[in-house]
Write a protein that holds these residues in place. Structure first.
Motif, mmCIF file in Angstrom:
data_model
loop_
_atom_site.group_PDB
_atom_site.id
_atom_site.type_symbol
_atom_site.label_atom_id
_atom_site.label_comp_id
_atom_site.label_asym_id
_atom_site.label_seq_id
_atom_site.Cartn_x
_atom_site.Cartn_y
_atom_site.Cartn_z
ATOM 1 N N ASP A 1 0.039 9.075 3.384
ATOM 2 C CA ASP A 1 0.899 7.888 3.276
ATOM 3 C C ASP A 1 1.497 7.806 1.872
ATOM 4 O O ASP A 1 0.799 7.478 0.913
ATOM 5 C CB ASP A 1 0.081 6.635 3.588
ATOM 6 C CG ASP A 1 0.922 5.367 3.547
ATOM 7 O OD1 ASP A 1 2.165 5.484 3.508
ATOM 8 O OD2 ASP A 1 0.336 4.268 3.549
ATOM 9 N N HIS A 2 2.786 8.089 1.762
ATOM 10 C CA HIS A 2 3.412 8.089 0.437
ATOM 11 C C HIS A 2 3.415 6.695 -0.173
ATOM 12 O O HIS A 2 3.362 6.569 -1.404
ATOM 13 C CB HIS A 2 4.839 8.631 0.546
ATOM 14 C CG HIS A 2 5.417 9.034 -0.773
ATOM 15 N ND1 HIS A 2 4.964 10.125 -1.483
ATOM 16 C CD2 HIS A 2 6.417 8.496 -1.533
ATOM 17 C CE1 HIS A 2 5.651 10.253 -2.605
ATOM 18 N NE2 HIS A 2 6.520 9.265 -2.663
ATOM 19 N N ARG A 3 3.467 5.663 0.647
ATOM 20 C CA ARG A 3 3.447 4.299 0.098
ATOM 21 C C ARG A 3 2.131 4.040 -0.627
ATOM 22 O O ARG A 3 2.108 3.408 -1.690
ATOM 23 C CB ARG A 3 3.654 3.277 1.217
ATOM 24 C CG ARG A 3 3.478 1.821 0.777
ATOM 25 C CD ARG A 3 4.435 1.466 -0.375
ATOM 26 N NE ARG A 3 4.051 0.239 -1.027
ATOM 27 C CZ ARG A 3 4.611 -0.957 -0.793
ATOM 28 N NH1 ARG A 3 5.570 -1.050 0.115
ATOM 29 N NH2 ARG A 3 4.240 -2.030 -1.430
ATOM 30 N N THR A 4 1.016 4.526 -0.072
ATOM 31 C CA THR A 4 -0.270 4.356 -0.748
ATOM 32 C C THR A 4 -0.258 5.018 -2.114
ATOM 33 O O THR A 4 -0.763 4.471 -3.102
ATOM 34 C CB THR A 4 -1.403 4.941 0.114
ATOM 35 O OG1 THR A 4 -1.472 4.230 1.352
ATOM 36 C CG2 THR A 4 -2.739 4.836 -0.602
ATOM 37 N N TRP A 5 0.341 6.207 -2.198
ATOM 38 C CA TRP A 5 0.419 6.910 -3.481
ATOM 39 C C TRP A 5 1.363 6.187 -4.435
ATOM 40 O O TRP A 5 1.145 6.185 -5.649
ATOM 41 C CB TRP A 5 0.858 8.352 -3.259
ATOM 42 C CG TRP A 5 -0.235 9.186 -2.670
ATOM 43 C CD1 TRP A 5 -0.382 9.564 -1.367
ATOM 44 C CD2 TRP A 5 -1.368 9.718 -3.363
ATOM 45 N NE1 TRP A 5 -1.527 10.299 -1.201
ATOM 46 C CE2 TRP A 5 -2.160 10.407 -2.408
ATOM 47 C CE3 TRP A 5 -1.810 9.678 -4.681
ATOM 48 C CZ2 TRP A 5 -3.341 11.063 -2.745
ATOM 49 C CZ3 TRP A 5 -2.986 10.326 -5.016
ATOM 50 C CH2 TRP A 5 -3.745 11.004 -4.062
ATOM 51 N N CYS A 6 2.410 5.563 -3.903
ATOM 52 C CA CYS A 6 3.285 4.767 -4.766
ATOM 53 C C CYS A 6 2.533 3.569 -5.343
ATOM 54 O O CYS A 6 2.677 3.237 -6.529
ATOM 55 C CB CYS A 6 4.510 4.284 -3.978
ATOM 56 S SG CYS A 6 5.734 5.557 -3.603
ATOM 57 N N ASP A 7 1.730 2.918 -4.502
ATOM 58 C CA ASP A 7 0.921 1.793 -4.980
ATOM 59 C C ASP A 7 -0.009 2.238 -6.101
ATOM 60 O O ASP A 7 -0.192 1.522 -7.099
ATOM 61 C CB ASP A 7 0.098 1.207 -3.829
ATOM 62 C CG ASP A 7 0.936 0.434 -2.827
ATOM 63 O OD1 ASP A 7 1.977 -0.097 -3.232
ATOM 64 O OD2 ASP A 7 0.552 0.384 -1.651
ATOM 65 N N ALA A 8 -0.609 3.423 -5.935
ATOM 66 C CA ALA A 8 -1.530 3.926 -6.957
ATOM 67 C C ALA A 8 -0.789 4.307 -8.226
ATOM 68 O O ALA A 8 -1.214 3.966 -9.338
ATOM 69 C CB ALA A 8 -2.289 5.132 -6.404
ATOM 70 N N ALA A 9 0.329 5.016 -8.086
ATOM 71 C CA ALA A 9 1.084 5.482 -9.253
ATOM 72 C C ALA A 9 1.638 4.323 -10.061
ATOM 73 O O ALA A 9 1.717 4.389 -11.297
ATOM 74 C CB ALA A 9 2.208 6.401 -8.803
ATOM 75 N N ALA A 10 2.023 3.242 -9.386
ATOM 76 C CA ALA A 10 2.596 2.090 -10.093
ATOM 77 C C ALA A 10 1.608 1.489 -11.080
ATOM 78 O O ALA A 10 2.007 0.881 -12.089
ATOM 79 C CB ALA A 10 3.050 1.038 -9.088
ATOM 80 N N PHE B 1 10.167 -3.882 -5.198
ATOM 81 C CA PHE B 1 10.095 -3.675 -3.753
ATOM 82 C C PHE B 1 8.624 -3.784 -3.354
ATOM 83 O O PHE B 1 7.802 -2.987 -3.792
ATOM 84 C CB PHE B 1 10.634 -2.296 -3.373
ATOM 85 C CG PHE B 1 10.648 -2.045 -1.888
ATOM 86 C CD1 PHE B 1 11.801 -2.225 -1.146
ATOM 87 C CD2 PHE B 1 9.497 -1.633 -1.228
ATOM 88 C CE1 PHE B 1 11.815 -2.005 0.217
ATOM 89 C CE2 PHE B 1 9.492 -1.411 0.135
ATOM 90 C CZ PHE B 1 10.657 -1.592 0.864
ATOM 91 N N GLY B 2 8.303 -4.790 -2.555
ATOM 92 C CA GLY B 2 6.913 -4.983 -2.157
ATOM 93 C C GLY B 2 5.982 -5.120 -3.337
ATOM 94 O O GLY B 2 4.836 -4.657 -3.289
ATOM 95 N N GLY B 3 6.463 -5.722 -4.407
ATOM 96 C CA GLY B 3 5.648 -5.919 -5.594
ATOM 97 C C GLY B 3 5.660 -4.761 -6.566
ATOM 98 O O GLY B 3 5.073 -4.864 -7.643
ATOM 99 N N LEU B 4 6.324 -3.668 -6.221
ATOM 100 C CA LEU B 4 6.356 -2.485 -7.081
ATOM 101 C C LEU B 4 7.660 -2.420 -7.875
ATOM 102 O O LEU B 4 8.737 -2.693 -7.322
ATOM 103 C CB LEU B 4 6.226 -1.212 -6.235
ATOM 104 C CG LEU B 4 4.985 -1.086 -5.354
ATOM 105 C CD1 LEU B 4 5.040 0.212 -4.569
ATOM 106 C CD2 LEU B 4 3.727 -1.161 -6.192
ATOM 107 N N PRO B 5 7.594 -2.020 -9.149
ATOM 108 C CA PRO B 5 8.833 -1.779 -9.895
ATOM 109 C C PRO B 5 9.469 -0.494 -9.396
ATOM 110 O O PRO B 5 8.830 0.567 -9.359
ATOM 111 C CB PRO B 5 8.361 -1.656 -11.350
ATOM 112 C CG PRO B 5 6.931 -1.253 -11.244
ATOM 113 C CD PRO B 5 6.385 -1.830 -9.973
ATOM 114 N N VAL B 6 10.715 -0.562 -9.003
ATOM 115 C CA VAL B 6 11.398 0.582 -8.398
ATOM 116 C C VAL B 6 12.851 0.595 -8.864
ATOM 117 O O VAL B 6 13.432 -0.461 -9.147
ATOM 118 C CB VAL B 6 11.308 0.502 -6.858
ATOM 119 C CG1 VAL B 6 11.925 -0.786 -6.344
ATOM 120 C CG2 VAL B 6 11.945 1.703 -6.190
ATOM 121 N N THR B 7 13.420 1.778 -8.997
ATOM 122 C CA THR B 7 14.831 1.842 -9.365
ATOM 123 C C THR B 7 15.668 1.238 -8.245
ATOM 124 O O THR B 7 15.351 1.370 -7.063
ATOM 125 C CB THR B 7 15.277 3.293 -9.626
ATOM 126 O OG1 THR B 7 14.939 4.126 -8.503
ATOM 127 C CG2 THR B 7 14.619 3.848 -10.873
#
Length: 298
Positions: free
Chosen positions: A55-64, A124-130
């Motif tokens: 799940d790439h979203r899970t990895w995005c949550d972790a990386a953030a 986006f969903g609480g994450l800083p994103v370009t």
């Protein structure tokens, strides 16, 4: 009876920084080494039940959680969050960080040091994103030509960014790395494209020196009744070019395709159908078949 370890509710669903959980008294360092917790990134953990390797979203949550001030999730990871899923199962998360950042490399992170004005970052969903605009700008200049076109087409087709906006945005950033690639991609981009393989098929046709086809063309019969929409078309010569994905093998799609194909033929259309093997494995042969069809219909 073995007592299962208690899982704090605030750590049950999302990745977290281990040091923060320990400082808050939710866990101990020793507990983090147990089977209930999965290490994801340096200092970042997830509960075993919430961890999803693919799940790439899970990895995005972790990386953030590792982002320095002024950084954001970007590139294909940002495109994924904006609805263009072009990442592989094991793809690293792309992070855009200030040039002075000391964030270290990791197999699950792709770190890009670049200027990132505040206006190019949103959440986006609480994450800083370009932003979608900055995301399209970046993937269009960072990726190899074909992949860049696929990514830009995908973002345009989802209407999170518009082509004129992207052209204007790029025009205001002279001197940025990768602009020649981006300009070429923008000249080829097609907002009506509905799949990555359609983008690749259209690029194959153009690179072969053939006339650019019309994307998502509505075909009507002599009475003006709608017959169907084809992926790519040369309306002048009544040639339809279709990419056949795996979904066409399903029984319902197969029946619909047969009826639609017969209707197109009855209306005088020549239908050329290609698969991933044709596009990726035999581009020369595919282009030759299209060129022959054009020559016969001129």
């Amino acid at each position: 009876m073995v007592r299962l370890p208690r899982v704090p509710s605030q750590l049950r669903f999302l990745p977290f920084r281990g040091g923060d959980a320990v400082a808050a008294g939710l866990l101990t360092r020793r507990m983090l080494t147990g089977p209930a917790w999965r290490p994801m990134l340096p200092g970042v953990y997830a509960h075993a039940d919430a961890f999803r390797e693919a799940d790439h979203r899970t990895w995005c949550d972790a990386a953030a959680l590792l982002l320095p001030p002024g950084g954001a999730i970007g590139g294909l990871s940002a495109a994924y969050l904006w609805g263009a899923n072009l990442v592989s199962v094991d793809a690293p998360v792309t992070l855009v960080v200030p040039r002075t950042s000391r964030l270290r490399a990791h197999p699950r992170l792709r770190i890009v040091r670049s200027g990132l004005p505040p206006d190019d970052v949103t959440r986006f969903g609480g994450l800083p994103v370009t932003t979608p605009l900055r995301t399209a700008f970046d993937v269009g200049r960072w990726l190899p030509r074909a992949e860049a076109l696929v990514a830009v087409d995908a973002l345009l087709s989802r209407r999170v960014v518009k082509l004129p906006q992207l052209i204007d945005y790029a025009a205001g950033r002279s001197g940025w790395l990768g602009l020649p690639r981006l300009r070429e991609v923008l000249a080829l981009a097609e907002p009506l494209t509905e799949s990555p393989m359609e983008s690749r098929l259209r690029l194959l046709i153009i690179d072969a020196g053939l006339p650019p086809p019309v994307a998502q063309h509505d075909v009507r019969d002599a009475q003006g009744r709608f017959i169907g929409r084809v992926d790519l078309a040369y309306p002048r010569w009544r040639i339809a070019i279709e990419y056949e994905g795996d979904h066409h093998r399903e029984r319902a799609h197969f029946r619909q395709d047969v009826h639609r194909l017969n209707a197109l033929r009855a209306a005088g259309w020549l239908v050329l159908r290609f698969t991933a093997d044709d596009v990726l494995g035999h581009p020369g042969r595919t282009a030759a078949q299209i060129a022959t069809a054009i020559a016969e219909r001129r």
